[in-house]
Structure formats: structure tokens, C-alpha cells
Write an enzyme that holds these catalytic residues in place. Structure first.
Site, short mmCIF file in Angstrom:
data_model
loop_
_atom_site.label_atom_id
_atom_site.label_comp_id
_atom_site.label_asym_id
_atom_site.label_seq_id
_atom_site.Cartn_x
_atom_site.Cartn_y
_atom_site.Cartn_z
N VAL A 16 10.08 3.25 2.41
CA VAL A 16 9.27 2.39 3.07
C VAL A 16 9.57 0.95 2.51
CG1 VAL A 16 6.62 1.71 2.72
CG2 VAL A 16 7.55 4.27 2.78
N VAL A 157 -3.20 7.28 3.32
CA VAL A 157 -3.47 8.47 4.27
C VAL A 157 -3.29 7.92 5.73
CG1 VAL A 157 -5.69 9.67 5.03
CG2 VAL A 157 -5.73 8.58 2.62
N GLY A 211 15.21 16.78 7.87
CA GLY A 211 14.79 15.68 7.13
C GLY A 211 13.24 15.31 7.10
N GLU A 214 9.45 16.65 2.10
CA GLU A 214 9.39 15.92 0.82
C GLU A 214 10.43 16.41 0.11
OE1 GLU A 214 7.46 13.57 -0.35
OE2 GLU A 214 5.48 13.53 0.76
N LYS A 229 -4.69 13.60 0.22
CA LYS A 229 -5.26 12.90 1.08
C LYS A 229 -6.65 12.93 1.56
CE LYS A 229 -0.84 12.20 3.78
NZ LYS A 229 0.10 13.06 4.50
N1 LIG Z 1 7.80 7.72 3.80
C1 LIG Z 1 6.71 7.79 4.40
O1 LIG Z 1 6.54 8.03 5.44
C2 LIG Z 1 5.40 7.70 3.56
C3 LIG Z 1 4.14 7.65 4.21
C4 LIG Z 1 2.92 7.38 3.49
C5 LIG Z 1 2.90 7.21 2.23
N2 LIG Z 1 4.10 7.22 1.60
C6 LIG Z 1 4.16 6.85 0.17
O2 LIG Z 1 4.87 5.68 -0.26
C7 LIG Z 1 5.80 5.68 -1.29
C8 LIG Z 1 7.01 5.36 -0.95
O3 LIG Z 1 7.45 6.40 0.11
P1 LIG Z 1 9.37 6.30 0.26
O4 LIG Z 1 9.47 7.52 1.22
O5 LIG Z 1 9.55 4.78 0.44
O6 LIG Z 1 9.96 6.98 -1.03
P2 LIG Z 1 11.49 6.83 -1.59
O7 LIG Z 1 12.29 6.73 -0.33
O8 LIG Z 1 11.59 7.90 -2.40
O9 LIG Z 1 11.27 5.31 -2.38
C9 LIG Z 1 10.72 5.48 -3.53
C10 LIG Z 1 11.34 4.04 -4.16
O10 LIG Z 1 10.62 3.98 -5.77
C11 LIG Z 1 11.59 3.85 -6.47
N3 LIG Z 1 11.42 4.06 -7.71
C12 LIG Z 1 11.53 5.28 -8.47
N4 LIG Z 1 11.26 4.98 -9.91
C13 LIG Z 1 10.99 3.84 -9.96
C14 LIG Z 1 10.43 3.21 -11.07
N5 LIG Z 1 10.14 3.75 -12.30
N6 LIG Z 1 10.24 1.73 -10.84
C15 LIG Z 1 10.50 1.14 -9.60
N7 LIG Z 1 10.89 1.83 -8.63
C16 LIG Z 1 11.00 3.10 -8.62
C17 LIG Z 1 12.81 4.39 -5.94
O11 LIG Z 1 14.14 3.91 -6.59
P3 LIG Z 1 15.65 4.56 -6.15
O12 LIG Z 1 15.86 3.89 -4.85
O13 LIG Z 1 16.38 4.20 -7.21
O14 LIG Z 1 15.49 5.96 -5.97
C18 LIG Z 1 12.72 4.09 -4.51
O15 LIG Z 1 13.19 2.88 -4.07
C19 LIG Z 1 5.56 7.09 -2.03
O16 LIG Z 1 4.34 7.19 -2.88
C20 LIG Z 1 4.85 7.97 -0.57
O17 LIG Z 1 4.17 9.27 -1.07
C21 LIG Z 1 5.32 7.37 2.15
#
Ligand SMILES: NC(=O)c1ccc[n+]([C@@H]2O[C@H](COP(=O)([O-])OP(=O)(O)OC[C@H]3O[C@@H](n4cnc5c(N)ncnc54)[C@H](OP(=O)(O)O)[C@@H]3O)[C@@H](O)[C@H]2O)c1
Length: 341
Positions: A16, A157, A211, A214, A229
Site C-alpha cells: 500500500v 474497511v 497470492g 494474508e 472490519k
Molecule cells: N494490501 C491491501 O489490499 C490492504 C487493504 C486494506 C488495508 N490494508 C492494511 O494496510 C496495511 C499495509 O498493508 P500492505 O499490504 O502494504 O502490507 P505490507 O506489504 O506487509 O507492508 C507493510 C509495510 O510496513 C513496514 N513495517 C513493518 N514493521 C514496521 C515498523 N516497525 N516500522 C515501520 N514500518 C514497518 C513493512 O516493512 P518491510 O517492507 O521492511 O517489510 C512494509 O513496508 C496493513 O495494516 C493492511 O492490513 C491492506
């Protein structure tokens, strides 16, 4: 009038976070012309730490940061590296902190610490991360009210569909129930089972392979993501609850025999999240539906929510998540809140 700077720190540079930075680079001209806002990124963090530039990262630098491997921000030699969010806020003086870190439903961290410190220092927050909200909704809302800070969580959500905003605009309705399919992964799996004849284990393996699952499969399969949610929806409607207040049964409770029987009866099973507003109770469980039910028609990666009020049944349907969809929702909310400043 010259555009007004909106300084932001982005915590989380994964799917994201990176989509958001790309979107800002792509749309900065439109945002400036249409809303008079100049988004200035003064800090970005991944698990290796924050990189900051109080002057704001330029286009070229952001493009270089986007080329950094996952977990590699602090080793890019770009900007200054910091490990304490308080230092980051004090040195960059952002208007907004965006929390796009992973959801940890045990502790809410790291997002909870980032959000609390931001609010305490008068920094507005926009988050896509459900965990801090489902553990500490009341605390976070009262803290942000007491500091006069804006707190946006639309993307938690249905990353891509503004369900929270619709709920907020029904103030005069008597909402009786909110129910729906709020987890795309389990809807994909159950669609493959009930429309395409796969066994449950085949469909779960496929979801993992392509993929859409989660990293921690329990978040999808055991209904934790869906429970989070519906808890956020409940809190938005003024019903205070945390994640553990949601009764929860995951799709792994379905046996192949039960699936066979339900298929023969012409039923379609959906993982339904439900909030009974009158009873102030929420649940997530697999529910057999008649194939004519509106929700039975919501297939594969689509999500849908039905809001039942005393006057109307409102159904909102769309692609729930996905990095690009979530990033566009985060950016829209950021622009809207920045315009209110
Ligand atoms: N993906 C979706 O479709 C979606 C939809 C709705 C909501 N969300 C929510 O949005 C959030 C991000 O999702 P995502 O898919 O982008 O997850 P992601 O790809 O796992 O990215 C998470 C990011 O947070 C970083 N991170 C981990 N620990 C950290 C820390 N201590 N301090 C700062 N950054 C840290 C990770 O670092 P690294 O790169 O070093 O691992 C990564 O860059 C999550 O809470 C998810 O539930 C996601």
C-alpha cells in the site's frame, strides 16, 4: 493563491505504501490544481527505520526510494535515518502521519505507537491498519478529540470502497443491522468451492498460490480480518467493541461432507460478518444462503455490505482491497482532511 503544503510521514512502505507514493507522484499536479494542496513527503518508514528529509523528498529521490528492496530504506543512503517516531515528528513537523504498517492484532504495534505519538504531538492521522483501531478505538478517538486532531480510517474497511463514509452519512436513519461479505480471500475460496466445484483444501491452496491470502492465513481463514472490519463498523456506529467481542467461526469449520450436502441443496456458503445494532452484538461465521440472495451473487474477490435501516436496504458492493484501491482511498481521505485544515 499558491498551493498549501501538506507535509506527510508515511509509516509502512510495502504494497500500500509504495502504491500510495506512486499515486502521489502521478496525481500531484491534479491535487495541486484542483485542491490547492501540495503533498510533501518528509518521512517514510519500513521495518529498517525511517528515512526523513525535513525539506521534503523530491520526485527523483522518491523514484529512487521506490527502487529500494523491501526492508531496505535505511540502507539507501537517502535522507537521514531515524528509529524513533518522536524524533521523526519533531524533526519533520508533519501535518499527517499515515499508518500503513502490518496489522498485529495482539499488540497493535508498530502502528499503535506511531499513531499515539502523532496524536499527542498534534499530528493528524490517516490509517489503513485495522489493528490499533480494534484494540483501542475509544482511546484513540478520545485522544484525537482532546488534541483536536483529525483521524481518518476509511481504508481499514473495504480498502477500495468508502463504506465507513456511507455509514457516517446515515445519521438520521435507525440502522438495524449491517451484514456482508467483508473478506475477499474467503469469498474467493468459497466461490471456487460453491460455483466451480473445488474442494475446500484445493481452493485454499489455490488462494495461497495466486497470492490473495494474508501472510498469516488465520487472519483470513479464521475470520479475524472480517471480525476486525465488523468491529470497526460497530464502533463507527457508536457501539463500543474490541476484536475479542466479535463471535467468530472461520471457514475451516466446514467439512467436505457438509459442503457436499449444501451444494446438493442448492445453497451457497458465504463468510458473513454481521452486526445486530439493537442487540449490540457482532459475529463472523459461514452462512448457507439461497442462491437468489443478493449476497450469494457477490462472487470471487468482490465484497459487499448490506445496511438495513428502518427505511431502506442499502447494498454497497465493490473490490474490497488491493494495494492500488487502498492507496487511492488513503489519498482521497488525506486530501479531504487536508482541505478541512
Ligand atoms: N494490501 C491491501 O489490499 C490492504 C487493504 C486494506 C488495508 N490494508 C492494511 O494496510 C496495511 C499495509 O498493508 P500492505 O499490504 O502494504 O502490507 P505490507 O506489504 O506487509 O507492508 C507493510 C509495510 O510496513 C513496514 N513495517 C513493518 N514493521 C514496521 C515498523 N516497525 N516500522 C515501520 N514500518 C514497518 C513493512 O516493512 P518491510 O517492507 O521492511 O517489510 C512494509 O513496508 C496493513 O495494516 C493492511 O492490513 C491492506
Amino acid at each position: 493563491m499558491p498551493p498549501r503544503p501538506c507535509r506527510i510521514v508515511i509509516a509502512g512502505f510495502g504494497n500500500v505504501g509504495r502504491s500510495l507514493v506512486k499515486l502521489i507522484l502521478e496525481r500531484e499536479g491534479i491535487i495541486r490544481d484542483r485542491y490547492g494542496i501540495d503533498i510533501v513527503i518528509v518521512g517514510i518508514a519500513d521495518s529498517s527505520g525511517f528515512v526523513i528529509d525535513p525539506e521534503g523528498f523530491g520526485r527523483e529521490t522518491l523514484t529512487r526510494l521506490l527502487e529500494a528492496p523491501r526492508g531496505g530504506l535505511a540502507r539507501t543512503c537517502i535522507g537521514m535515518v531515524r528509529h524513533d517516531v518522536v524524533d521523526v515528528i519533531d524533526e519533520t513537523v508533519p501535518d499527517f502521519l499515515l499508518d500503513l504498517t502490518p496489522a498485529n492484532y495482539d499488540t497493535g504495534e508498530p502502528g499503535l505507537t506511531y499513531i499515539v505519538n502523532a496524536i499527542r504531538r498534534g499530528v493528524n492521522v490517516v490509517t489503513a491498519n485495522k489493528a490499533p483501531l480494534v484494540l483501542k478505538y475509544d482511546y484513540l478517538m478520545s485522544l484525537s478529540r482532546s488534541r483536536n486532531v483529525k483521524f481518518g480510517y476509511r481504508a481499514t474497511v473495504f480498502g477500495g470502497v468508502p463504506v465507513i463514509d456511507v455509514l457516517r452519512h446515515l445519521s438520521a436513519h435507525r440502522i438495524l443491522k449491517v451484514e456482508g461479505i467483508v473478506n475477499a480471500t474467503t469469498n474467493y475460496i468459497l466461490s471456487r468451492v460453491f460455483y466451480d466445484g473445488l474442494s475446500l483444501s484445493q481452493a485454499i491452496d489455490e488462494a495461497r498460490r495466486i497470492g490473495v491470502m494474508e501472510a498469516n492465513p488465520a487472519l483470513d481463514l479464521e475470520g479475524i480480518d472480517a471480525a476486525a472490519k465488523i468491529a470497526i463498523i460497530a464502533n463507527t456506529l457508536g457501539i463500543s467493541m474490541t476484536l475479542k467481542d466479535v463471535e467468530r467461526i472461520g471457514i475451516t469449520s466446514l467439512s467436505e461432507e457438509e459442503i457436499d450436502r449444501l451444494r446438493k441443496e442448492g445453497k451457497v456458503v458465504k463468510l458473513i460478518a454481521e452486526l445486530d445494532v439493537e442487540k449490540r452484538r457482532a459475529s463472523v461465521r459461514p452462512v448457507p444462503l439461497d442462491s437468489s440472495d443478493d449476497l450469494a451473487q457477490v462472487k470471487y474477490l468482490l465484497n459487499a455490505v448490506r445496511i438495513v435501516s428502518d427505511l431502506n436496504n442499502i447494498v454497497i458492493k465493490g473490490v474490497g482491497g488491493g494495494p492500488a484501491e487502498t492507496a487511492v482511498n488513503v489519498l482521497s481521505e488525506l486530501i479531504e482532511l487536508a482541505c478541512q485544515q
